[in-house]
Design a protein around this motif. Structure first.
Motif, PDB file in Angstrom:
ATOM      1  N   GLY A 148      19.081   1.116  29.095  1.00  0.00           N
ATOM      2  CA  GLY A 148      19.937   0.016  29.533  1.00  0.00           C
ATOM      3  C   GLY A 148      19.141  -1.239  29.826  1.00  0.00           C
ATOM      4  O   GLY A 148      19.549  -2.350  29.456  1.00  0.00           O
ATOM      5  N   TRP A 149      18.008  -1.083  30.477  1.00  0.00           N
ATOM      6  CA  TRP A 149      17.189  -2.254  30.812  1.00  0.00           C
ATOM      7  C   TRP A 149      16.500  -2.829  29.576  1.00  0.00           C
ATOM      8  O   TRP A 149      16.305  -4.041  29.481  1.00  0.00           O
ATOM      9  CB  TRP A 149      16.184  -1.877  31.892  1.00  0.00           C
ATOM     10  CG  TRP A 149      16.820  -1.815  33.257  1.00  0.00           C
ATOM     11  CD1 TRP A 149      18.125  -1.573  33.536  1.00  0.00           C
ATOM     12  CD2 TRP A 149      16.172  -2.014  34.519  1.00  0.00           C
ATOM     13  NE1 TRP A 149      18.345  -1.593  34.890  1.00  0.00           N
ATOM     14  CE2 TRP A 149      17.171  -1.862  35.518  1.00  0.00           C
ATOM     15  CE3 TRP A 149      14.870  -2.280  34.900  1.00  0.00           C
ATOM     16  CZ2 TRP A 149      16.890  -1.981  36.872  1.00  0.00           C
ATOM     17  CZ3 TRP A 149      14.577  -2.402  36.252  1.00  0.00           C
ATOM     18  CH2 TRP A 149      15.587  -2.260  37.233  1.00  0.00           C
ATOM     19  N   LEU A 150      16.119  -1.979  28.631  1.00  0.00           N
ATOM     20  CA  LEU A 150      15.556  -2.489  27.382  1.00  0.00           C
ATOM     21  C   LEU A 150      16.603  -3.268  26.589  1.00  0.00           C
ATOM     22  O   LEU A 150      16.301  -4.300  25.976  1.00  0.00           O
ATOM     23  CB  LEU A 150      15.009  -1.332  26.536  1.00  0.00           C
ATOM     24  CG  LEU A 150      13.709  -0.698  27.026  1.00  0.00           C
ATOM     25  CD1 LEU A 150      13.370   0.532  26.183  1.00  0.00           C
ATOM     26  CD2 LEU A 150      12.559  -1.699  26.982  1.00  0.00           C
ATOM     27  N   CYS A 151      17.837  -2.768  26.617  1.00  0.00           N
ATOM     28  CA  CYS A 151      18.932  -3.497  25.965  1.00  0.00           C
ATOM     29  C   CYS A 151      19.115  -4.866  26.611  1.00  0.00           C
ATOM     30  O   CYS A 151      19.325  -5.866  25.916  1.00  0.00           O
ATOM     31  CB  CYS A 151      20.213  -2.683  26.060  1.00  0.00           C
ATOM     32  SG  CYS A 151      21.687  -3.528  25.447  1.00  0.00           S
ATOM     33  N   ALA A 152      19.035  -4.926  27.942  1.00  0.00           N
ATOM     34  CA  ALA A 152      19.170  -6.196  28.651  1.00  0.00           C
ATOM     35  C   ALA A 152      18.051  -7.163  28.264  1.00  0.00           C
ATOM     36  O   ALA A 152      18.287  -8.363  28.074  1.00  0.00           O
ATOM     37  CB  ALA A 152      19.169  -5.955  30.159  1.00  0.00           C
ATOM     38  N   ALA A 153      16.825  -6.650  28.124  1.00  0.00           N
ATOM     39  CA  ALA A 153      15.701  -7.498  27.722  1.00  0.00           C
ATOM     40  C   ALA A 153      15.911  -8.059  26.320  1.00  0.00           C
ATOM     41  O   ALA A 153      15.679  -9.246  26.053  1.00  0.00           O
ATOM     42  CB  ALA A 153      14.402  -6.698  27.789  1.00  0.00           C
ATOM     43  N   TYR A 171      15.234 -11.827  15.769  1.00  0.00           N
ATOM     44  CA  TYR A 171      15.377 -10.502  15.160  1.00  0.00           C
ATOM     45  C   TYR A 171      14.635  -9.437  15.958  1.00  0.00           C
ATOM     46  O   TYR A 171      15.045  -8.273  15.963  1.00  0.00           O
ATOM     47  CB  TYR A 171      14.886 -10.544  13.710  1.00  0.00           C
ATOM     48  CG  TYR A 171      15.862 -11.197  12.757  1.00  0.00           C
ATOM     49  CD1 TYR A 171      17.227 -11.087  12.962  1.00  0.00           C
ATOM     50  CD2 TYR A 171      15.420 -11.924  11.658  1.00  0.00           C
ATOM     51  CE1 TYR A 171      18.143 -11.680  12.100  1.00  0.00           C
ATOM     52  CE2 TYR A 171      16.319 -12.526  10.785  1.00  0.00           C
ATOM     53  CZ  TYR A 171      17.678 -12.395  11.011  1.00  0.00           C
ATOM     54  OH  TYR A 171      18.573 -12.989  10.157  1.00  0.00           O
ATOM     55  N   VAL A 172      13.550  -9.818  16.618  1.00  0.00           N
ATOM     56  CA  VAL A 172      12.873  -8.866  17.506  1.00  0.00           C
ATOM     57  C   VAL A 172      13.809  -8.457  18.646  1.00  0.00           C
ATOM     58  O   VAL A 172      13.936  -7.279  18.996  1.00  0.00           O
ATOM     59  CB  VAL A 172      11.565  -9.462  18.054  1.00  0.00           C
ATOM     60  CG1 VAL A 172      11.016  -8.611  19.209  1.00  0.00           C
ATOM     61  CG2 VAL A 172      10.520  -9.562  16.948  1.00  0.00           C
ATOM     62  N   GLY A 173      14.471  -9.468  19.232  1.00  0.00           N
ATOM     63  CA  GLY A 173      15.418  -9.174  20.303  1.00  0.00           C
ATOM     64  C   GLY A 173      16.585  -8.332  19.825  1.00  0.00           C
ATOM     65  O   GLY A 173      17.009  -7.391  20.499  1.00  0.00           O
ATOM     66  N   ALA A 174      17.116  -8.673  18.637  1.00  0.00           N
ATOM     67  CA  ALA A 174      18.227  -7.892  18.087  1.00  0.00           C
ATOM     68  C   ALA A 174      17.796  -6.466  17.770  1.00  0.00           C
ATOM     69  O   ALA A 174      18.543  -5.507  18.013  1.00  0.00           O
ATOM     70  CB  ALA A 174      18.773  -8.575  16.833  1.00  0.00           C
ATOM     71  N   GLY A 175      16.577  -6.330  17.239  1.00  0.00           N
ATOM     72  CA  GLY A 175      16.057  -5.003  16.940  1.00  0.00           C
ATOM     73  C   GLY A 175      15.831  -4.161  18.184  1.00  0.00           C
ATOM     74  O   GLY A 175      15.820  -2.928  18.112  1.00  0.00           O
ATOM     75  N   LEU A 176      15.662  -4.824  19.314  1.00  0.00           N
ATOM     76  CA  LEU A 176      15.516  -4.109  20.578  1.00  0.00           C
ATOM     77  C   LEU A 176      16.877  -3.826  21.215  1.00  0.00           C
ATOM     78  O   LEU A 176      17.128  -2.724  21.714  1.00  0.00           O
ATOM     79  CB  LEU A 176      14.656  -4.927  21.543  1.00  0.00           C
ATOM     80  CG  LEU A 176      14.412  -4.333  22.936  1.00  0.00           C
ATOM     81  CD1 LEU A 176      13.659  -3.007  22.836  1.00  0.00           C
ATOM     82  CD2 LEU A 176      13.642  -5.324  23.802  1.00  0.00           C
ATOM     83  N   ALA A 177      17.776  -4.802  21.169  1.00  0.00           N
ATOM     84  CA  ALA A 177      19.059  -4.682  21.876  1.00  0.00           C
ATOM     85  C   ALA A 177      20.016  -3.706  21.201  1.00  0.00           C
ATOM     86  O   ALA A 177      20.647  -2.882  21.879  1.00  0.00           O
ATOM     87  CB  ALA A 177      19.712  -6.064  22.000  1.00  0.00           C
ATOM     88  N   PHE A 178      20.140  -3.764  19.884  1.00  0.00           N
ATOM     89  CA  PHE A 178      21.145  -2.946  19.210  1.00  0.00           C
ATOM     90  C   PHE A 178      20.836  -1.454  19.271  1.00  0.00           C
ATOM     91  O   PHE A 178      21.711  -0.664  19.678  1.00  0.00           O
ATOM     92  CB  PHE A 178      21.311  -3.417  17.759  1.00  0.00           C
ATOM     93  CG  PHE A 178      22.187  -4.623  17.616  1.00  0.00           C
ATOM     94  CD1 PHE A 178      23.466  -4.521  17.093  1.00  0.00           C
ATOM     95  CD2 PHE A 178      21.746  -5.880  18.004  1.00  0.00           C
ATOM     96  CE1 PHE A 178      24.287  -5.631  16.959  1.00  0.00           C
ATOM     97  CE2 PHE A 178      22.545  -6.997  17.882  1.00  0.00           C
ATOM     98  CZ  PHE A 178      23.816  -6.872  17.357  1.00  0.00           C
ATOM     99  N   PRO A 179      19.641  -0.997  18.882  1.00  0.00           N
ATOM    100  CA  PRO A 179      19.391   0.452  18.950  1.00  0.00           C
ATOM    101  C   PRO A 179      19.403   0.994  20.381  1.00  0.00           C
ATOM    102  O   PRO A 179      19.893   2.105  20.624  1.00  0.00           O
ATOM    103  CB  PRO A 179      17.995   0.595  18.317  1.00  0.00           C
ATOM    104  CG  PRO A 179      17.798  -0.634  17.517  1.00  0.00           C
ATOM    105  CD  PRO A 179      18.507  -1.714  18.260  1.00  0.00           C
ATOM    106  N   THR A 180      18.861   0.222  21.335  1.00  0.00           N
ATOM    107  CA  THR A 180      18.832   0.725  22.713  1.00  0.00           C
ATOM    108  C   THR A 180      20.235   0.764  23.323  1.00  0.00           C
ATOM    109  O   THR A 180      20.520   1.642  24.145  1.00  0.00           O
ATOM    110  CB  THR A 180      17.913  -0.143  23.586  1.00  0.00           C
ATOM    111  OG1 THR A 180      18.291  -1.530  23.472  1.00  0.00           O
ATOM    112  CG2 THR A 180      16.462   0.020  23.174  1.00  0.00           C
ATOM    113  N   SER A 181      21.106  -0.159  22.924  1.00  0.00           N
ATOM    114  CA  SER A 181      22.484  -0.096  23.418  1.00  0.00           C
ATOM    115  C   SER A 181      23.192   1.136  22.878  1.00  0.00           C
ATOM    116  O   SER A 181      23.963   1.790  23.599  1.00  0.00           O
ATOM    117  CB  SER A 181      23.241  -1.365  23.032  1.00  0.00           C
ATOM    118  OG  SER A 181      23.312  -1.518  21.628  1.00  0.00           O
TER     119      SER A 181
END
Length: 294
Positions: A148-153, A171-181
């Protein structure tokens, strides 16, 4: 009228309203926001996080039609267009990032992503404490908090680095937010089944399982279609991306049914650093005006 009934029906109306009204080329974001803030105030939904998610969902859906280059200049086929700026190309597909790339949409996009990341962190922390309070701490519960916190980041990075100006970071942020969510909703679904004791608990677990499967399918399809050069498949990727976000927001909204029973004892768990609670296995979360949750 029951608050949960109001929440569900207002959410559905919000999605329909955002899609229909957003189709107008001269639609005003300010009028839409004013209407929805008034509607949120009138519903009196019990959970503040669910109110925020409802507002975020209705506003974000409207952004699908705010890509002005795409929405207002495609009055003739692409082969007949001239000039340095063409529309109806692969660069104008109404993906979430594209709809929030130019002002004033980019301002609201950044604001909502930043505020949304804070709410995601808060929900993750409250859910972490609630699971400990109702049962015990576990590696799975810690994984839920971390995802959850990685998705928030990732959400903060996505919102503050627009794709047209900082594509790599975006794209780095999207690559972090989408899979972690996606991982977060899957973990929370498993935890919901583990904590389920009553019929209502199992209904919530089945609902979250359905939403998790929908999120998995839409994210995979979005990624596959996004990699293609086809104009039609790129549109399909945009539809799947928006559906994925809507499903995730609905999943977060489902926590309103459990967060109503959070008490001071639940928050004390956070200060005890996950130590077993005295009523760990027999604890009942009692509503101030009704029977216990369990």
């Amino acid at each position: 009228m029951n608050n949960n009934f109001i929440l569900v029906h207002t959410t559905i109306l919000g999605l329909v309203f955002g899609l229909v009204e957003g189709l107008g080329r001269d639609h005003s974001l300010w009028i839409d926001l004013l209407i929805w803030f008034r509607l949120l105030d009138s519903t009196k939904v019990a959970s503040p996080p669910s109110m925020f998610m409802l507002m975020l969902m209705s506003v974000c859906v409207c952004f699908t039609c705010f890509n002005r280059v795409y929405n207002t200049s495609c009055e003739e086929p692409l082969v007949m267009q001239t000039g340095p700026s063409l529309c109806c190309t692969l660069d104008n597909i109404p993906l979430i990032s594209k709809c929030g790339a130019l002002p004033p949409e980019s301002c609201w996009f950044s604001l909502l992503c930043s505020a949304g990341s804070f709410v995601v962190m808060l929900i993750g922390l409250l859910r972490y404490a609630q699971v400990i309070h109702r049962q015990q701490n576990s590696l799975l519960n810690m994984l839920g908090l971390c995802t959850g916190w990685l998705c928030a980041a990732g959400l903060i990075v996505v919102g503050n680095f627009q794709v047209d100006f900082a594509k790599v970071l975006h794209y780095v942020g999207a690559g972090l937010a989408f899979p972690t969510s996606l991982l977060f909703v899957c973990v929370q679904t498993v935890l919901t089944y583990r904590l389920a004791k009553t019929h209502a608990d199992f209904i919530a677990a089945h609902l979250r399982l359905t939403l998790s499967l929908l999120a998995l399918v839409t994210l995979i399809l979005s990624g596959v279609f996004f990699m293609q050069e086809s104009y039609a498949l790129q549109h399909a990727a945009a539809v799947c991306e928006w559906l994925f976000v809507i499903v995730i927001l609905l999943f977060y909204g489902s926590f309103c049914f459990e967060f109503r029973f959070i008490s001071a004892d639940t928050l004390v768990v956070l200060m005890q650093k996950g130590e077993p609670h005295p009523c760990q296995n027999d604890c009942k979360l009692v509503s101030p005006t009704g029977p216990s949750l369990d």
